[in-house]
Design a protein around this motif. Structure first.
Motif, PDB file in Angstrom:
ATOM      1  N   LYS A   1      33.969 -18.481 -27.076  1.00 19.86           N
ATOM      2  CA  LYS A   1      33.612 -18.398 -25.659  1.00 19.86           C
ATOM      3  C   LYS A   1      32.899 -19.667 -25.201  1.00 19.86           C
ATOM      4  N   ALA A   2      31.927 -20.095 -26.033  1.00 23.61           N
ATOM      5  CA  ALA A   2      31.177 -21.308 -25.698  1.00 23.61           C
ATOM      6  C   ALA A   2      32.095 -22.523 -25.673  1.00 23.61           C
ATOM      7  N   LYS A   3      33.050 -22.567 -26.638  1.00 22.09           N
ATOM      8  CA  LYS A   3      34.008 -23.668 -26.696  1.00 22.09           C
ATOM      9  C   LYS A   3      34.887 -23.676 -25.444  1.00 22.09           C
ATOM     10  N   TYR A   4      35.319 -22.490 -25.020  1.00 19.44           N
ATOM     11  CA  TYR A   4      36.176 -22.359 -23.842  1.00 19.44           C
ATOM     12  C   TYR A   4      35.451 -22.865 -22.591  1.00 19.44           C
ATOM     13  N   LEU A   5      34.182 -22.480 -22.429  1.00 20.45           N
ATOM     14  CA  LEU A   5      33.413 -22.928 -21.268  1.00 20.45           C
ATOM     15  C   LEU A   5      33.212 -24.435 -21.288  1.00 20.45           C
ATOM     16  N   SER A   6      32.959 -24.991 -22.483  1.00 24.14           N
ATOM     17  CA  SER A   6      32.746 -26.429 -22.609  1.00 24.14           C
ATOM     18  C   SER A   6      34.007 -27.207 -22.255  1.00 24.14           C
ATOM     19  N   VAL A   7      35.152 -26.758 -22.773  1.00 28.40           N
ATOM     20  CA  VAL A   7      36.415 -27.440 -22.490  1.00 28.40           C
ATOM     21  C   VAL A   7      36.769 -27.312 -21.009  1.00 28.40           C
TER      22      VAL A   7
ATOM     23  N   MET B   1      43.369 -35.136 -20.241  1.00 28.85           N
ATOM     24  CA  MET B   1      43.536 -33.882 -19.506  1.00 28.85           C
ATOM     25  C   MET B   1      44.549 -32.964 -20.187  1.00 28.85           C
ATOM     26  N   LYS B   2      45.647 -33.564 -20.669  1.00 27.94           N
ATOM     27  CA  LYS B   2      46.644 -32.746 -21.368  1.00 27.94           C
ATOM     28  C   LYS B   2      46.067 -32.169 -22.655  1.00 27.94           C
ATOM     29  N   LEU B   3      45.259 -32.970 -23.337  1.00 28.10           N
ATOM     30  CA  LEU B   3      44.643 -32.505 -24.582  1.00 28.10           C
ATOM     31  C   LEU B   3      43.724 -31.317 -24.320  1.00 28.10           C
ATOM     32  N   LEU B   4      42.931 -31.405 -23.268  1.00 26.39           N
ATOM     33  CA  LEU B   4      42.023 -30.312 -22.927  1.00 26.39           C
ATOM     34  C   LEU B   4      42.785 -29.067 -22.487  1.00 26.39           C
ATOM     35  N   GLN B   5      43.873 -29.275 -21.742  1.00 20.11           N
ATOM     36  CA  GLN B   5      44.687 -28.132 -21.321  1.00 20.11           C
ATOM     37  C   GLN B   5      45.303 -27.415 -22.520  1.00 20.11           C
ATOM     38  N   ASN B   6      45.730 -28.211 -23.526  1.00 22.46           N
ATOM     39  CA  ASN B   6      46.279 -27.610 -24.740  1.00 22.46           C
ATOM     40  C   ASN B   6      45.212 -26.811 -25.485  1.00 22.46           C
ATOM     41  N   GLN B   7      44.007 -27.351 -25.520  1.00 20.04           N
ATOM     42  CA  GLN B   7      42.910 -26.635 -26.189  1.00 20.04           C
ATOM     43  C   GLN B   7      42.624 -25.311 -25.491  1.00 20.04           C
ATOM     44  N   LEU B   8      42.659 -25.319 -24.170  1.00 18.07           N
ATOM     45  CA  LEU B   8      42.422 -24.080 -23.425  1.00 18.07           C
ATOM     46  C   LEU B   8      43.511 -23.049 -23.708  1.00 18.07           C
ATOM     47  N   GLU B   9      44.751 -23.513 -23.801  1.00 13.97           N
ATOM     48  CA  GLU B   9      45.845 -22.589 -24.101  1.00 13.97           C
ATOM     49  C   GLU B   9      45.668 -21.957 -25.478  1.00 13.97           C
ATOM     50  N   VAL B  10      45.245 -22.770 -26.450  1.00 15.32           N
ATOM     51  CA  VAL B  10      45.012 -22.253 -27.802  1.00 15.32           C
ATOM     52  C   VAL B  10      43.897 -21.220 -27.790  1.00 15.32           C
ATOM     53  N   LEU B  11      42.810 -21.523 -27.083  1.00 16.87           N
ATOM     54  CA  LEU B  11      41.677 -20.589 -27.019  1.00 16.87           C
ATOM     55  C   LEU B  11      42.071 -19.301 -26.300  1.00 16.87           C
ATOM     56  N   ASN B  12      42.926 -19.424 -25.291  1.00 15.41           N
ATOM     57  CA  ASN B  12      43.369 -18.227 -24.570  1.00 15.41           C
ATOM     58  C   ASN B  12      44.240 -17.312 -25.421  1.00 15.41           C
ATOM     59  N   CYS B  13      44.993 -17.942 -26.331  1.00 16.90           N
ATOM     60  CA  CYS B  13      45.928 -17.166 -27.156  1.00 16.90           C
ATOM     61  C   CYS B  13      45.280 -16.611 -28.420  1.00 16.90           C
ATOM     62  N   ALA B  14      44.017 -16.943 -28.640  1.00 20.25           N
ATOM     63  CA  ALA B  14      43.345 -16.476 -29.861  1.00 20.25           C
ATOM     64  C   ALA B  14      43.249 -14.953 -29.869  1.00 20.25           C
ATOM     65  N   GLU B  15      43.576 -14.364 -31.016  1.00 21.78           N
ATOM     66  CA  GLU B  15      43.543 -12.901 -31.114  1.00 21.78           C
ATOM     67  C   GLU B  15      42.116 -12.371 -31.180  1.00 21.78           C
ATOM     68  N   VAL B  16      41.231 -13.138 -31.835  1.00 28.95           N
ATOM     69  CA  VAL B  16      39.838 -12.724 -31.980  1.00 28.95           C
ATOM     70  C   VAL B  16      38.954 -13.625 -31.125  1.00 28.95           C
ATOM     71  N   VAL B  17      38.163 -13.022 -30.253  1.00 28.61           N
ATOM     72  CA  VAL B  17      37.260 -13.782 -29.379  1.00 28.61           C
ATOM     73  C   VAL B  17      35.840 -13.655 -29.906  1.00 28.61           C
ATOM     74  N   THR B  18      35.230 -14.779 -30.218  1.00 32.38           N
ATOM     75  CA  THR B  18      33.863 -14.806 -30.725  1.00 32.38           C
ATOM     76  C   THR B  18      32.962 -15.520 -29.742  1.00 32.38           C
ATOM     77  N   GLU B  19      31.669 -15.455 -29.996  1.00 33.45           N
ATOM     78  CA  GLU B  19      30.715 -16.151 -29.132  1.00 33.45           C
ATOM     79  C   GLU B  19      30.948 -17.650 -29.198  1.00 33.45           C
ATOM     80  N   GLU B  20      31.316 -18.104 -30.388  1.00 32.46           N
ATOM     81  CA  GLU B  20      31.574 -19.533 -30.549  1.00 32.46           C
ATOM     82  C   GLU B  20      32.799 -19.972 -29.749  1.00 32.46           C
TER      83      GLU B  20
END
Length: 217
Positions: free
Chosen positions: A22-28, A1-20
């Motif tokens: 977005k899909a990764k964020y939904l999956s996590v 759970m902590k690992l997934l939460q960290n991944q979400l934080e990284v995806l949220n902080c990304a400067e460039v949002v791509t379709e890939e």
């Protein structure tokens, strides 16, 4: 759970949002949601283990649980409407009866026609005829046999199971009395009596408002 939460934080902080991304964020997010649900189920099941293990045995655990519930539900006294503290069983009962009698009594309205005229009509004449038709013996029987057989007893100590099991004996009398009330508006006062059980809503209840009321019919 902590690992997934960290991944979400990284995806949220990304400067460039791509379709890939977005899909990764939904999956996590979906994986984390599934784990949170499993965690909730796990702790819910674990909380029941002591009771399943010791609850129905004559153990110290069982007696402590039973004593705790008895202390929690015991009503030592209550404040009446005048603010006086009463502690006798009869006085507590009278306070409860008076409170709920006032709570569930019908109010008065001298402008009922004006109120009704302001509400759009939804019931057609055909619907009104159906709703106003007299009740039948079959409807009474169906309603009684749909009741939970072992639900709360009435003041007479009889639950629905008694009437269902001995319908061939008491059915006609029950139907006559019920139809006399539904179709003619006549009811024996004793039939309208009920048991009242007060359940505390707060830790140290002092007034009738602090209790839930459980009816037994």
């Amino acid at each position: 759970m902590k690992l997934l939460q960290n991944q979400l934080e990284v995806l949220n902080c990304a400067e460039v949002v791509t379709e890939e991304s977005k899909a990764k964020y939904l999956s996590v997010s979906k994986q984390l949601e599934d784990l949170l649900l499993k965690q909730e189920i796990y702790w819910a099941q674990r909380s029941r283990i002591p009771w399943l293990k010791y609850g129905d045995k004559n153990t110290k655990f069982f007696h402590s649980k039973a004593s705790q519930r008895k202390r929690q539900n015991h009503i030592k006294g209550i404040q009446c409407a005048q603010g006086n503290w009463v502690d006798k069983v009869e006085d507590i009962a009278n306070v409860a009866i008076g409170y709920f009698d006032n709570l569930f009594c019908a109010g008065t309205c001298d402008q009922m026609e004006d109120c009704l005229n302001a509400v759009p009509r939804k019931v057609t004449p055909d619907m009104q005829e159906t709703l106003s038709s007299e009740f039948s013996a079959e409807e009474v029987k169906i309603a009684l046999f749909q009741m939970g057989p072992t639900k709360a007893l009435g003041p007479d100590g009889m639950n629905a199971l008694f009437y269902q099991r001995f319908w061939h004996v008491v059915g006609d009398s029950v139907v006559d009395d019920v139809l006399n009330f539904l179709n003619n508006g006549h009811i024996l006062p004793d039939i309208n009596h009920t048991n009242i059980v007060l359940i505390p809503k707060v830790k140290n209840p002092k007034i009738a408002k602090n209790f839930l009321k459980l009816f037994g019919y």
